[in-house]
Write a protein that holds these residues in place. Sequence first.
Motif, mmCIF file in Angstrom:
data_model
loop_
_atom_site.group_PDB
_atom_site.id
_atom_site.type_symbol
_atom_site.label_atom_id
_atom_site.label_comp_id
_atom_site.label_asym_id
_atom_site.label_seq_id
_atom_site.Cartn_x
_atom_site.Cartn_y
_atom_site.Cartn_z
ATOM 1 N N MET A 1 8.510 8.829 5.315
ATOM 2 C CA MET A 1 8.065 7.718 6.185
ATOM 3 C C MET A 1 6.837 8.132 6.992
ATOM 4 N N THR A 2 6.872 9.397 7.430
ATOM 5 C CA THR A 2 5.735 9.912 8.214
ATOM 6 C C THR A 2 4.479 9.990 7.331
ATOM 7 N N SER B 1 12.684 10.707 6.533
ATOM 8 C CA SER B 1 11.802 10.662 7.714
ATOM 9 C C SER B 1 10.433 11.237 7.388
ATOM 10 N N ILE B 2 10.415 12.333 6.634
ATOM 11 C CA ILE B 2 9.125 12.956 6.275
ATOM 12 C C ILE B 2 8.293 11.996 5.392
ATOM 13 N N TRP C 1 3.874 8.203 4.769
ATOM 14 C CA TRP C 1 3.427 6.814 4.512
ATOM 15 C C TRP C 1 2.612 6.300 5.696
ATOM 16 N N CYS C 2 3.174 6.575 6.915
ATOM 17 C CA CYS C 2 2.451 6.149 8.125
ATOM 18 C C CYS C 2 1.081 6.823 8.204
ATOM 19 N N TRP C 3 1.063 8.082 7.856
ATOM 20 C CA TRP C 3 -0.208 8.818 7.856
ATOM 21 C C TRP C 3 -1.194 8.140 6.897
ATOM 22 N N LEU D 1 6.688 4.897 0.211
ATOM 23 C CA LEU D 1 7.585 4.081 1.048
ATOM 24 C C LEU D 1 8.926 3.860 0.340
ATOM 25 N N GLY E 1 10.965 6.966 0.212
ATOM 26 C CA GLY E 1 11.640 7.186 1.513
ATOM 27 C C GLY E 1 12.935 6.398 1.582
ATOM 28 N N ILE F 1 -1.176 5.149 5.850
ATOM 29 C CA ILE F 1 -1.537 3.785 6.266
ATOM 30 C C ILE F 1 -2.404 3.781 7.518
ATOM 31 N N PHE F 2 -2.001 4.572 8.509
ATOM 32 C CA PHE F 2 -2.657 4.448 9.822
ATOM 33 C C PHE F 2 -3.680 5.547 10.115
ATOM 34 N N ALA F 3 -3.573 6.701 9.485
ATOM 35 C CA ALA F 3 -4.476 7.785 9.855
ATOM 36 C C ALA F 3 -5.424 8.176 8.725
ATOM 37 N N TYR F 4 -5.147 7.705 7.545
ATOM 38 C CA TYR F 4 -5.990 8.096 6.408
ATOM 39 C C TYR F 4 -7.366 7.476 6.562
ATOM 40 N N PRO G 1 0.826 -1.217 0.000
ATOM 41 C CA PRO G 1 0.000 0.000 0.000
ATOM 42 C C PRO G 1 0.862 1.271 0.000
#
Lengths: 603, 91
Positions: free
Chosen positions: B76-77, B73-74, B79-81, B36, B39, B83-86, B31
Motif C-alpha cells: 500500500m505504501t 501495508s508495504i 502504491w501511495c509512493w 494495489l 496489497g 501515486i503521490f510521490a513518483y 493506476p
Amino acid sequence: MSLVATIDIISLFAVIVALIVLMHGWNRTLPKNIKLLIVGLLGLSLFQHISNVLEWGILSKALDPFEDFVELLIPILWFLLIYSYLNELTIGDLRKSEMALQESEERLRSIIQNVQAAVVVHGPDTKIIECNKLSQELLGLTEDQMLGKKAIDPLWKLFNEDGSDLPLERYPVNQVITTKNVLKDVILGIYRPNKNDVVNVLVNAVPEFDHDGNISQVIVTFMDITERERAEETLRESEAKFRDLFSLSPLPVVVTDVKTGRLIDVNAKFCELSKYTKEELLGRTPTELGFYSESERKRFITELNLSGTVKGLEFDIKIKDGSVHSALFFARPIQIENKRCILNTIYDLTERKRLEAQSQQIQRLESIATLSGGIAHEFNNALAVVSGHIDLLLMDLPDHGDVRIFGQQTMESIQRLSNLTNQLLAYARGGKYQAKSVNLSDFLRNTLPNIIPQIGFDISIDTDLPRDISSINADTTQLLMVISAVITNASEALEGEGRIRIISGDEEIDDEYAASRPGLTPGWYVGLTIKDDGEGMDEETKSRIFEPFFTTKFQGRGLGMAAVYGIIKNHDGYVYVDSEPGEGTVVRIFLPRVETNIEVLYG
Amino acid sequence: MIQQNEIIMLLLSMGLMFFILINKQKVKRIPVAKILTAGFYVLFAGYVLTNLEGLFGYDLLNVLEHICYAASSILMTVWCWKIFAYKKDTK
C-alpha cells in the motif's frame, strides 16, 4: 518483544510512511473522495497495527474493544476505494466520450460548412436542421429562412431536367425517406425566389440511420451545374460542328492514330475516293490497304516531323479497284480524347490533271490551227493565181496537144491541193461559212445514203434520229465534211467489219457534266453521237487526234479529224472523243440549238 | 477458535475479491493497479490465515497472518509512493 510485535512495528512504520507520502502529494490530480478513502484506509490500518503492537508487545490491551470494529471496516473501505476508483474511471470515460462527441460534431459541422458543395441536412420529418453557406448562397436564402423548413414548404419549387415540375414525392429528401436508399447524381432545377430564376443542380442524397434502423437524418448535397451544362452544350455544339465539317467536307478527310498509324475515322468522301467501305477502312493502316508505298509513307512522316504539319505533299495513291490517283496531302496533329492523332485532308488531283491535260491539248490545237490557217490561206491564194494562169494558157493555146495535157494534169493537182487547203482552212476555222438553220436528224437522214457506200459492206450503221429535235445554225457543206470524216474514221477503226451507231437529239448539259468537259458551258445543245465498236485508242492517240497531219494509218493525211475540230469550233460547238483500247470510240458533238427557225433546210 | 468478526472480515473481503474479478478489465485501468490489487490479495490471505489459525497451527499461521498484514501495508505504501510521490504524474 515477540516476532509478531516486530512484524507489526514494520507494518506500522510502512503505514506511517504511506500517510506521509499521501500528505506530501495531496495536491496531485486525484479525485478528493479517493484521497479521503485512502486516508481513511491508512488511518484504520494505522489503528490496527498500533493495537497489534500494543497487544503483541504485551504493553496494553486498551485498544482491543475497538479493534474488531476497525478490522471490519478495513475490507469495507477497500471495497469503497476500488469501487470509487472504477466509478471515477467510468465518469472520466463518459466525459471523454462526450468531449470526443462534441469535437466530432464540431468537426462535422466545420466540414459541412467548409465543403465545396452545398449541403443541407434534413431531419426524418424533412425539416432542415443544418445548411452550409454554399447552400445559402446557391439558393439565395439566409440560414434563418432555411432552417426548420420542410420539403412541403411552398418556398421550394423543383423542376425536372426537361423543365417540367417535379412532384413532391420525387423531391430528393422525400425519395430517400421513402426508399431508404442513396440517391445519386440527379439533375434538377431549383427555383430561387430571391433571384427569380432557376438554377440547375446535381443532387446526391444519403440517409443516416439510428440504432433501430430508422432514418435519423438525410444529407443532401448539390452542386451548381448551370455553367457546366452551358460548357457541355458549347462543347456538344462544337463537336457537332466538327462532325458536320468532317462528314460533309467536300474533300476526303481521314483521322489516323499517331502511334499505330491506324485509321480512326474517315468521312464519306474518303470512302468515295478509296472505294472502300468505312468498316473496311477503320482499324487498318494506309500501307496495309496499299494506298501508298512504304517510301512515300516515310516521306510523309519525315515532312510531318520536320515542320509539324504537311502542306500539299503530292503522291500517288492506289485505291481498292487498283487505279492510281494523284493526290495532295495536308496533315496536322490533333488531340482526340487524350490520344495524339493526325488529321489528314486529301485533295484528289486526278480529275484536275486530266482537265489540265485536255486544256493544254486544246491550246496546242488552237496554236496549230492559227499557224496552219495562215499558211493555207496564203497557199490557196497562190494556187488561185497558178490556176488562173493555167486556164489562160489553155485558152490561148487550145490546140497545142502537150500544153493541154500538162495543163489538165496541173489543174487536177491544183484541185487536190485546193481540197487540202480547204480542209486546213476548215480546221483553222478560216473557210467559207454560210450558216443556215438545219434539222440535224433530217440532214443526217438525207446525207447518210451518200456516205454509207464509201464504207465497207460488212459495217452496219444503226441510227437513232428523232425528227422533233431543235435546229442548229450550220454550214451544210462543212457539216457534211464533219459527218463524213467521223464516219470514215469509225469505219477505218472497225477494219472492215463492225457496227457504227449514230444518235442525234436535244441534250441538256448540266454543271456537273460541263465541269468534266473542258470549255463546255452548261445549257441546251443539239447533240450528235457517233459510236463504233472498233479497237479504240490509247491515251497518246486520243490526245493527238485533232492535230493536223497526225494519223495512225499508212495512207492517211491526218486532216479529217482536224477539220472536224475546226468546223465544230467554227460553229460554236464542242467535240469530244472518249475511247479506251479495245472498247471502241465515241465521238460526241454538241452544237448550239436555234430557238426560232427562220429557214429550216431539210425540214 | 474462530472468531465471529474474523469470519465477517473474510466474507466481506471475499465479496470484494469477487467484485475485483468480475471487474478485472476495469480494475486494470486503476493506476499501478498490480501493486494495489497485490496489497489486497495479501490482506485477503491474512484474513484466510487468521480464520485457519483457529483450527490448526496457531503459532505458525499467526506469524504468517501478521507477515501478510505487513506485506499488505508495504504494498500500500509503495502504491501511495507511486501515486503521490513518483515524479511522473500517473494521471
